[in-house]
Scaffold this motif. Structure first.
Motif, PDB file in Angstrom:
ATOM      1  N   GLU A 162       0.844  -1.214   0.000  1.00 28.84           N
ATOM      2  CA  GLU A 162       0.000   0.000   0.000  1.00 28.84           C
ATOM      3  C   GLU A 162       0.871   1.253   0.000  1.00 28.84           C
ATOM      4  O   GLU A 162       0.602   2.225  -0.700  1.00 28.84           O
ATOM      5  CB  GLU A 162      -0.899   0.021   1.244  1.00 28.84           C
ATOM      6  N   GLY A 163       1.931   1.224   0.793  1.00 31.94           N
ATOM      7  CA  GLY A 163       2.847   2.358   0.875  1.00 31.94           C
ATOM      8  C   GLY A 163       3.567   2.603  -0.436  1.00 31.94           C
ATOM      9  O   GLY A 163       3.718   3.756  -0.875  1.00 31.94           O
ATOM     10  N   LEU A 164       3.999   1.522  -1.090  1.00 33.42           N
ATOM     11  CA  LEU A 164       4.701   1.662  -2.371  1.00 33.42           C
ATOM     12  C   LEU A 164       3.755   2.212  -3.440  1.00 33.42           C
ATOM     13  O   LEU A 164       4.148   3.049  -4.265  1.00 33.42           O
ATOM     14  CB  LEU A 164       5.247   0.297  -2.812  1.00 33.42           C
ATOM     15  N   ALA A 165       2.507   1.729  -3.422  1.00 32.12           N
ATOM     16  CA  ALA A 165       1.535   2.165  -4.445  1.00 32.12           C
ATOM     17  C   ALA A 165       1.170   3.640  -4.301  1.00 32.12           C
ATOM     18  O   ALA A 165       0.861   4.313  -5.286  1.00 32.12           O
ATOM     19  CB  ALA A 165       0.280   1.299  -4.362  1.00 32.12           C
ATOM     20  N   SER A 166       1.180   4.142  -3.065  1.00 32.10           N
ATOM     21  CA  SER A 166       0.747   5.532  -2.831  1.00 32.10           C
ATOM     22  C   SER A 166       1.914   6.452  -2.445  1.00 32.10           C
ATOM     23  O   SER A 166       1.691   7.579  -2.026  1.00 32.10           O
ATOM     24  CB  SER A 166      -0.317   5.558  -1.719  1.00 32.10           C
ATOM     25  N   PHE A 167       3.153   5.917  -2.551  1.00 32.80           N
ATOM     26  CA  PHE A 167       4.359   6.681  -2.161  1.00 32.80           C
ATOM     27  C   PHE A 167       4.236   7.194  -0.727  1.00 32.80           C
ATOM     28  O   PHE A 167       4.606   8.321  -0.421  1.00 32.80           O
ATOM     29  CB  PHE A 167       4.608   7.857  -3.120  1.00 32.80           C
ATOM     30  N   ASN A 168       3.682   6.347   0.127  1.00 33.03           N
ATOM     31  CA  ASN A 168       3.466   6.707   1.523  1.00 33.03           C
ATOM     32  C   ASN A 168       4.581   6.082   2.377  1.00 33.03           C
ATOM     33  O   ASN A 168       4.564   4.879   2.666  1.00 33.03           O
ATOM     34  CB  ASN A 168       2.084   6.195   1.980  1.00 33.03           C
ATOM     35  N   THR A 169       5.549   6.902   2.761  1.00 29.00           N
ATOM     36  CA  THR A 169       6.709   6.393   3.508  1.00 29.00           C
ATOM     37  C   THR A 169       6.312   5.823   4.867  1.00 29.00           C
ATOM     38  O   THR A 169       6.888   4.823   5.319  1.00 29.00           O
ATOM     39  CB  THR A 169       7.741   7.531   3.721  1.00 29.00           C
ATOM     40  N   LYS A 171       3.629   4.200   5.706  1.00 29.92           N
ATOM     41  CA  LYS A 171       3.129   2.828   5.544  1.00 29.92           C
ATOM     42  C   LYS A 171       4.266   1.847   5.220  1.00 29.92           C
ATOM     43  O   LYS A 171       4.287   0.710   5.712  1.00 29.92           O
ATOM     44  CB  LYS A 171       2.063   2.771   4.444  1.00 29.92           C
ATOM     45  N   ILE A 172       5.192   2.299   4.386  1.00 29.90           N
ATOM     46  CA  ILE A 172       6.322   1.424   4.029  1.00 29.90           C
ATOM     47  C   ILE A 172       7.121   1.073   5.287  1.00 29.90           C
ATOM     48  O   ILE A 172       7.455  -0.095   5.525  1.00 29.90           O
ATOM     49  CB  ILE A 172       7.234   2.109   2.985  1.00 29.90           C
TER      50      ILE A 172
END
Length: 205
Positions: A162-169, A171-172
């Motif tokens: 989810e983090g990779l898909a939304s560029f959300n650090t 979450k990553i």
């Protein structure tokens, strides 16, 4: 920002996924290693099959499982089980088969059965190699459990993707850091168990 409840929830899923797959690999791998002691031809067949599965890239194993078993938790467990099997089978077999023959002959000389020789002579000497395989398989299972989120297994991988898909650090990191800590815990815990059960004087214990 990722909520603590969400992180704890996916961590629990990841924990169950990793350990269920690992214990399945141990439950199948160790008997296969014992069975391999019966004949070199059987050992060659079992090791050949395990090597073949190991040679397939992790992503391909996860992908192949989908048309066979579908998506979700159970197919993910099966994919991780396949990848974790070889280190356990191979290392346990090497540990069991490389015990000094003079020691085996001495055990036969005092009347031990083949099963008693495996249990009381071969296994204690095989623990260092066997645990090396289990620790490697455990770390492998932990990392592939991240990958299986793409087939709906849940767990920490779902946060990472989810983090990779939304560029959300956030979450990553919320998915990656617990997975790294879990890898360290796995290594330390199995090293502790190995140290506790390995007789002194074997494998540097």
């Amino acid at each position: 920002m990722v909520g603590v409840e969400r992180v704890l929830g996916v961590f629990g899923e990841h924990l169950v996924l990793t350990y269920a797959s690992l214990f399945l690999s141990i439950a199948v791998g160790i008997p296969l290693a014992i069975l391999s002691l019966k004949s070199k031809r059987l050992a060659s067949f079992i090791m050949g099959f395990a090597n073949l599965v190991q040679a397939i890239p992790s992503f391909a194993v996860v992908a192949i499982v989908v048309p066979l078993l579908g998506i979700g938790f159970t197919p993910a467990v099966f994919a991780i089980f396949l990848r974790a099997l070889l280190p356990i089978v191979k290392n346990t077999y090497v540990g069991l088969s490389e015990v000094d023959e003079a020691m085996i002959d001495a055990a036969r000389g005092i009347g031990l059965t083949e099963w008693e020789i495996i249990r009381y002579v071969r296994f204690p000497h095989a623990y260092p190699a066997m645990f090396a395989g289990i620790k490697f398989a455990a770390v492998l299972a932990n990392s592939i459990a991240i990958l299986t989120a793409i087939i709906g297994s849940g767990g920490l991988g779902s946060l990472v993707f989810e983090g990779l898909a939304s560029f959300n650090t956030d979450k990553i990191l919320a998915g990656s850091i617990p997975a790294i800590l879990m890898a360290v815990f796995i290594d330390v815990s199995f090293s502790y168990i190995e140290k506790r059960i390995t007789p002194k004087g074997i494998g540097g214990a």
